[in-house]
Design a protein around this motif. Structure first.
Motif, PDB file in Angstrom:
ATOM      1  N   SER B 414       0.831  -1.210   0.000  1.00  0.00           N
ATOM      2  CA  SER B 414       0.000   0.000   0.000  1.00  0.00           C
ATOM      3  C   SER B 414       0.860   1.253   0.000  1.00  0.00           C
ATOM      4  N   ASP B 415       2.069   1.158   0.526  1.00  0.00           N
ATOM      5  CA  ASP B 415       2.953   2.327   0.450  1.00  0.00           C
ATOM      6  C   ASP B 415       3.301   2.652  -1.003  1.00  0.00           C
ATOM      7  N   VAL B 416       3.522   1.607  -1.789  1.00  0.00           N
ATOM      8  CA  VAL B 416       3.869   1.858  -3.188  1.00  0.00           C
ATOM      9  C   VAL B 416       2.670   2.415  -3.959  1.00  0.00           C
ATOM     10  N   VAL B 420       3.773   6.524  -1.177  1.00  0.00           N
ATOM     11  CA  VAL B 420       4.525   6.859   0.038  1.00  0.00           C
ATOM     12  C   VAL B 420       5.974   6.411  -0.096  1.00  0.00           C
TER      13      VAL B 420
END
Lengths: 317, 421
Positions: B414-416, B420
């Motif tokens: 989810s960071d990618v 983020v």
């Protein structure tokens, strides 16, 4: 505020009476007033304790949790892990910066759009009450429709191949093979649009009370229209400007709909709200989500305090 | 404009939300998602795992003839106009009133909403819900769901209509639940490469993409979208690199994630989305190719009445997953939930769904033949009724993740996709 109001009232009353007995009874009255005020405050205080203070404390407590030994998703234990705040501030620094940047831009745009609008409704059409009411309804009417629907509607209106995007492409704002939805500009556009009434209404309420004679007097004293505006209209409408900017800036900084990948945003536009949403619902990283929320609240509180201190709070509404 | 506003799935969801009647149940179970769930989750005992053994709630199905079913969008007939013909037929047949909620648009966020009720063995507001394999495995492992009573579901016995490919035996789909004690498949989902035939040809000069590498062609810059479901997008990308997704390592995962990140940062991939991606595969060309769910594109073609969207089952492998029924411990209407499962395991009903545009793989034996008799091209579509050979060679299952991996990988993912990392 309520206590001050009550005791202020009785103090005034007591100063008018001069005899000893009267001041004694005034004292009694003071105490009575305080008790009544206290009783009347109970529901409000209880409400605040239950629905504001408890969640806030819980939020801070959650923000201090640490992962448990298993390291499994959503598994955290109570702790005093202040590091969480530093972690989210570093990890999400871009998103934090972006949120306030977008909020700043959208608030400025909303102000630039809303001021003439509110001036028109509040001053120009003042002589025709029916027309004034109709124009006011025109400003508010779109907002009877759900926030989500309006935002999705813009996604459609500005998608590739839409006539509106064609216009933007033809005037060179968007490259011919380019797109608008998913760009930062689209998100700022959506934020501005969605929060315009929160700017327009407070501006309208102050401009509506604007004394036309002052403007006439300014003109009589040979001030040009620009000077009349900067010396008379704008200062008198400052309470509306201040409350309008607060009412838009604060919710915009925490908005997560417009910037969402499913609405007007993309991976390039995530704001703090999207990160809270993601940490809470997808990653189930409750401490990070909570720490980020607390950080958002604290930052807004500080920014708003500075702003209000500089702008003044008199006659805010 | 080339498409109608009302087709937009986000619009449909927002509209359904705006139109849904406010009842005690929806307030408690649904609307609380935003604030109350947050509060409850914060109040919940930390640790995430359950220490006490949960037992099924007392079943009041005999007296309360109701059942509430939470499901994903595009999974039922008559969804667009809320007519629900097969559900109506079930109600007429059994006298059980069905509340069908399109409440699931992401496994994680759905789970986060009902987690506290699940952990406490309380009613979540849904008597049954359909979630994806890995999430179901988590629910079963934690003891959050009831064992199914097959006396109420005779149609789903392996000897009856359950397709053996889905029976939960080792090496078959559903092996997280041997013998299908707790779960039953609802639909199988193939993730593959999808493309808009006309626009793809126009941009690349080629007829169809044949590999993941084709998605990274410079001509498609800003026209590619991939799914926000980690297991599908990364699964397909890993297989394209020759990695076996039944036993990939952490390094494999992160290497592939880096490759995806490069495409996101370089704006080759315009967006990473859940169900709403389908609307971008329009004639105007918001998205021209990407990693998609096959059933969505087949359904869209049927809905629009053309054949503009194509799906490619990659030689390197596509992912296959199932959404499965389960009954949470706190459901007071387990028997009613089992009856509706039983109903959808009738081939005639499964065929009706397929013909009505629910174009995901039905796990019900005999459906294919019925569909062929009415719509041969649909019935013979490998993407709806994969052959044994396709199952074996082209469709693969993402390996189960340990709780720790699940946490790490999901966060990295989810960071990618949110820019983020």
């Amino acid at each position: 505020m309520a206590i001050a109001g009550f005791s202020g009232g009785t103090a005034k009353g007591s100063s008018k009476r001069n005899s000893k007995g009267a001041s004694k009874s005034a004292l009694k009255g003071d105490r009575k007033g305080a008790i009544v005020a206290g009783i009347l405050l109970i529901p409000g205080l209880l409400y605040l304790a239950l629905f504001f203070l408890t969640p806030l404390v819980q939020l801070v407590v959650t923000a201090l949790e640490s992962p448990d030994a298993s390291g499994a998703i959503g598994a955290y234990v109570y702790d005093f892990n202040v590091q969480n705040f530093a972690d989210v501030a570093v990890k999400y620094s871009l998103q934090i910066f972006r949120s306030f940047g977008y909020a700043f831009l959208a608030t400025i745009f909303a102000l630039l759009i809303s001021y003439p609008l509110a001036y028109f409704v509040g001053v120009k059409v003042r002589r025709w009450p029916l027309l004034q009411r109709m124009t006011l309804v025109l400003v508010i009417a779109p907002f009877f429709i759900s926030f989500l629907l309006r935002t999705v509607a813009w996604k459609q209106l500005l998608s590739v191949g839409s006539p509106l995007l064609g216009v933007l492409q033809n005037i060179g704002l968007v490259p011919h093979d380019g797109y608008f939805i998913g760009t930062p500009a689209a998100v700022v556009f959506g934020l501005t649009y969605n929060f315009i009434p929160f700017m327009t209404l407070p501006l309208f309420t102050t401009l509506e009370r604007l004394d036309g004679r002052l403007i006439e007097a300014g003109a009589d004293l040979y001030a040009n229209p620009f000077k009349v505006f900067t010396k008379i209209t704008l200062p008198l409408s400052m309470p509306g400007v201040v409350s309008g900017t607060l009412l838009t800036f604060i919710p915009i900084a925490g908005d997560y709909v417009n910037a969402s990948r499913d609405f007007l945003g993309s991976s390039d536009t995530s704001m703090i709200g999207n990160m809270v949403d993601q940490d809470f619902l997808s990653n189930q990283n409750y401490p990070y989500a909570s720490a980020l929320s607390v950080l958002l609240m604290a930052t807004i509180l500080i920014l708003v305090s500075i702003y209000v201190r500089r702008a003044g709070t008199e006659e805010l509404l | 404009m080339s498409k109608s506003f009302s087709e937009d799935p986000m619009f449909q969801q927002a509209l359904a939300f705006a139109k849904s009647p406010v009842t005690r149940r929806t307030v408690l179970a649904g609307a609380g998602a935003t604030s109350i769930a947050a509060f409850l989750a914060a109040c919940a005992k930390p640790g995430g795992s359950n220490t006490k053994t949960l037992t099924p709630a007392t079943d009041v199905s005999a007296t309360e003839k109701v059942v509430t079913w939470d499901n994903w969008p595009y999974y039922i007939d008559g969804e667009s106009d809320q007519s629900f013909p097969t559900i109506k037929a079930f109600e007429a047949q059994t006298g059980i009133k069905v509340t069908y909620n399109i409440n699931v648009d992401d496994n994680n966020s759905y789970f986060a909403r009902v987690k506290n009720q699940l952990m406490a063995g309380k009613d979540t507001g849904a008597d049954t819900m359909c979630l994806t394999d890995w999430m179901i495995a988590r629910l079963i492992d934690n003891g959050y769901v009831q064992a199914l009573d097959y006396t109420n579901i005779p149609n789903a016995l392996p000897t009856a209509n359950l397709d053996p490919a889905f029976d939960g035996a080792a090496g078959h789909f559903g092996d997280f639940d041997p013998g299908r004690k707790f779960s039953l498949p609802w639909k199988g989902i193939i993730a593959a490469i999808g493309y808009h035939k006309v626009n793809y040809k126009k941009l690349t000069g080629k007829d169809a993409p044949t590999s993941v590498a084709d998605l990274w062609a410079p001509e498609l810059k800003g026209k590619v979208e991939v799914l926000s479901e980690m297991r599908d997008t990364l699964g397909i990308m890993m297989m394209a690199d020759g990695i076996d997704i039944a036993k990939f390592t952490s390094d494999d995962f992160y290497n592939t994630l880096d490759k995806l990140k490069a495409q996101v940062v370089g704006k080759q991939i315009r967006n990473v989305k859940g169900n709403s991606y389908i609307d971008d595969f329009n004639d105007a060309g918001d998205a021209v190719a990407g990693i998609i769910w096959a059933g969505d594109l087949i359904g869209k073609n049927i809905e629009v009445g053309n054949d503009n969207l194509g799906v490619v089952l990659l030689d390197s492998g596509s992912t296959f997953a199932c959404d499965n029924f389960v009954i949470p411990m706190g459901s007071p209407h387990a028997a009613n939930a089992e009856k509706i499962m039983n109903y959808y395991f009738e081939p005639a009903v499964a065929a009706k769904l397929a013909l009505a545009g629910v174009n995901y793989v039905p796990p019900v034996k005999g459906t294919k033949e019925l569909v062929i008799s009415q719509n041969p091209s649909l019935g013979n579509n490998e993407l709806m009724f994969p052959s044994a050979d396709t199952y074996k060679n082209k469709l693969h299952n993402f390996r189960p993740l340990t709780p720790k991996e699940d946490n790490e990988f999901s966060t990295a993912w989810s960071d990618v996709i949110s820019g983020v990392a």
